[in-house]
Design a protein around this motif. Structure first.
Motif, PDB file in Angstrom:
ATOM      1  N   ASP A   4       0.828  -1.206   0.000  1.00 28.49           N
ATOM      2  CA  ASP A   4       0.000   0.000   0.000  1.00 28.49           C
ATOM      3  C   ASP A   4       0.861   1.255   0.000  1.00 28.49           C
ATOM      4  N   LEU A   5       1.945   1.264   0.756  1.00 24.81           N
ATOM      5  CA  LEU A   5       2.826   2.426   0.811  1.00 24.81           C
ATOM      6  C   LEU A   5       3.535   2.628  -0.525  1.00 24.81           C
ATOM      7  N   GLU A   6       3.976   1.530  -1.130  1.00 28.87           N
ATOM      8  CA  GLU A   6       4.617   1.619  -2.436  1.00 28.87           C
ATOM      9  C   GLU A   6       3.638   2.148  -3.478  1.00 28.87           C
ATOM     10  N   VAL A   7       2.401   1.674  -3.432  1.00 32.11           N
ATOM     11  CA  VAL A   7       1.367   2.130  -4.368  1.00 32.11           C
ATOM     12  C   VAL A   7       1.107   3.615  -4.154  1.00 32.11           C
ATOM     13  N   ALA A   8       1.059   4.066  -2.913  1.00 34.14           N
ATOM     14  CA  ALA A   8       0.840   5.485  -2.631  1.00 34.14           C
ATOM     15  C   ALA A   8       1.943   6.333  -3.275  1.00 34.14           C
ATOM     16  N   HIS A  64      10.706  10.153  -4.771  1.00 31.94           N
ATOM     17  CA  HIS A  64       9.933   9.244  -3.926  1.00 31.94           C
ATOM     18  C   HIS A  64       9.221   8.185  -4.769  1.00 31.94           C
ATOM     19  N   GLY A  65       8.657   8.618  -5.891  1.00 35.47           N
ATOM     20  CA  GLY A  65       7.975   7.668  -6.780  1.00 35.47           C
ATOM     21  C   GLY A  65       8.918   6.615  -7.309  1.00 35.47           C
ATOM     22  N   ASN A  66      10.120   7.034  -7.686  1.00 43.71           N
ATOM     23  CA  ASN A  66      11.109   6.061  -8.149  1.00 43.71           C
ATOM     24  C   ASN A  66      11.469   5.082  -7.045  1.00 43.71           C
ATOM     25  N   PHE A  67      11.629   5.588  -5.836  1.00 44.39           N
ATOM     26  CA  PHE A  67      11.986   4.737  -4.703  1.00 44.39           C
ATOM     27  C   PHE A  67      10.889   3.701  -4.441  1.00 44.39           C
ATOM     28  N   GLY A  68       9.626   4.115  -4.566  1.00 49.77           N
ATOM     29  CA  GLY A  68       8.518   3.186  -4.337  1.00 49.77           C
ATOM     30  C   GLY A  68       8.269   2.234  -5.483  1.00 49.77           C
ATOM     31  N   ALA A  85       4.256  10.220   3.947  1.00 47.75           N
ATOM     32  CA  ALA A  85       3.699  11.502   4.390  1.00 47.75           C
ATOM     33  C   ALA A  85       4.487  12.670   3.805  1.00 47.75           C
ATOM     34  N   HIS A  86       5.811  12.520   3.747  1.00 48.67           N
ATOM     35  CA  HIS A  86       6.661  13.563   3.158  1.00 48.67           C
ATOM     36  C   HIS A  86       6.310  13.747   1.679  1.00 48.67           C
ATOM     37  N   CYS A  87       6.097  12.656   1.002  1.00 50.50           N
ATOM     38  CA  CYS A  87       5.734  12.693  -0.417  1.00 50.50           C
ATOM     39  C   CYS A  87       4.354  13.341  -0.605  1.00 50.50           C
ATOM     40  N   ILE A  88       3.411  12.992   0.249  1.00 54.22           N
ATOM     41  CA  ILE A  88       2.053  13.527   0.148  1.00 54.22           C
ATOM     42  C   ILE A  88       2.050  15.034   0.394  1.00 54.22           C
ATOM     43  N   THR A  89       2.932  15.520   1.262  1.00 54.40           N
ATOM     44  CA  THR A  89       3.058  16.966   1.473  1.00 54.40           C
ATOM     45  C   THR A  89       3.432  17.661   0.169  1.00 54.40           C
ATOM     46  N   SER A  90       4.364  17.074  -0.560  1.00 52.03           N
ATOM     47  CA  SER A  90       4.744  17.641  -1.864  1.00 52.03           C
ATOM     48  C   SER A  90       3.594  17.541  -2.859  1.00 52.03           C
TER      49      SER A  90
END
Length: 189
Positions: A4-8, A64-68, A85-90
């Motif tokens: 789920d975190l990777e998908v996010a 972040h997307g690449n990392f996930g 959460a850091h990614c969602i802030t962006s």
């Protein structure tokens, strides 16, 4: 839970890419659209002078997307709720920039449903025969495709201007703009 975190992270990256494409279509054109978020960001910076803070958030989403999206081997456990959460802030910053600063009054006035009023005798109808694209619906409504792409993002549908739309989704978009959608029978000529 890790999936789920990777998908996010992947969806956040895709959303950033969709925002970049909206700006690219509007400012640069619809030909030779770069593939990949990193190339989109580079091309937009060359062509449009993106705000510096926006550029930082886009790069954050790309990283972040690449990392996930890629196998991290032993470091897979580093994908946690704090990282997301850091990614969602962006992502929040980028979406707010798109709606408030970039699309501005044109978007707010076009996406706000009209106030309730007495029924009007002449109803505004959109007739389209399936299959039809986001671009075709935008033309029928009298908008640029990026306005509808932003509306679609707001209802959780991520599409480009050449993607076909389902009748239910088209109906929701038409309602946002004070129109009623009517699907034409594909067999009728």
């Amino acid at each position: 839970m890790l999936d789920d975190l990777e998908v996010a992270l992947m969806i956040a990256r895709k959303t950033a890419e969709a925002v970049c494409k909206i700006v690219f279509y509007d400012k640069v054109g619809q030909n030779n659209v770069p593939t990949g978020l990193d190339m989109l960001i580079q091309q937009l910076n060359k062509a449009t002078n993106l705000p510096r803070k926006l550029n930082l958030h886009l790069l954050n989403l790309q990283q972040h997307g690449n990392f996930g999206s890629h196998d991290q081997g032993d470091e897979s456990d580093e994908i946690d709720a704090d990282l997301v959460a850091h990614c969602i802030t962006s992502l929040d910053f980028v979406c707010m920039w798109l709606q408030s600063d970039y699309l501005g009054a044109e978007y707010r006035s076009s996406s706000t449903p009209p106030p309730a009023s007495p029924p009007v005798v002449s109803e505004k109808l959109i007739h389209l025969r399936p299959p039809f694209t986001v671009k075709q619906l935008a033309e029928a409504l009298g908008f640029k495709p990026f306005v509808l792409i932003a509306d679609l993002m707001n209802i959780g549908v991520f599409a480009n201007q050449n993607q076909h739309l389902e009748a239910e989704v088209a109906s929701k978009i038409c309602e946002l703009h004070g129109w009623r959608f009517k699907k034409e029978n594909p067999q009728s000529e």
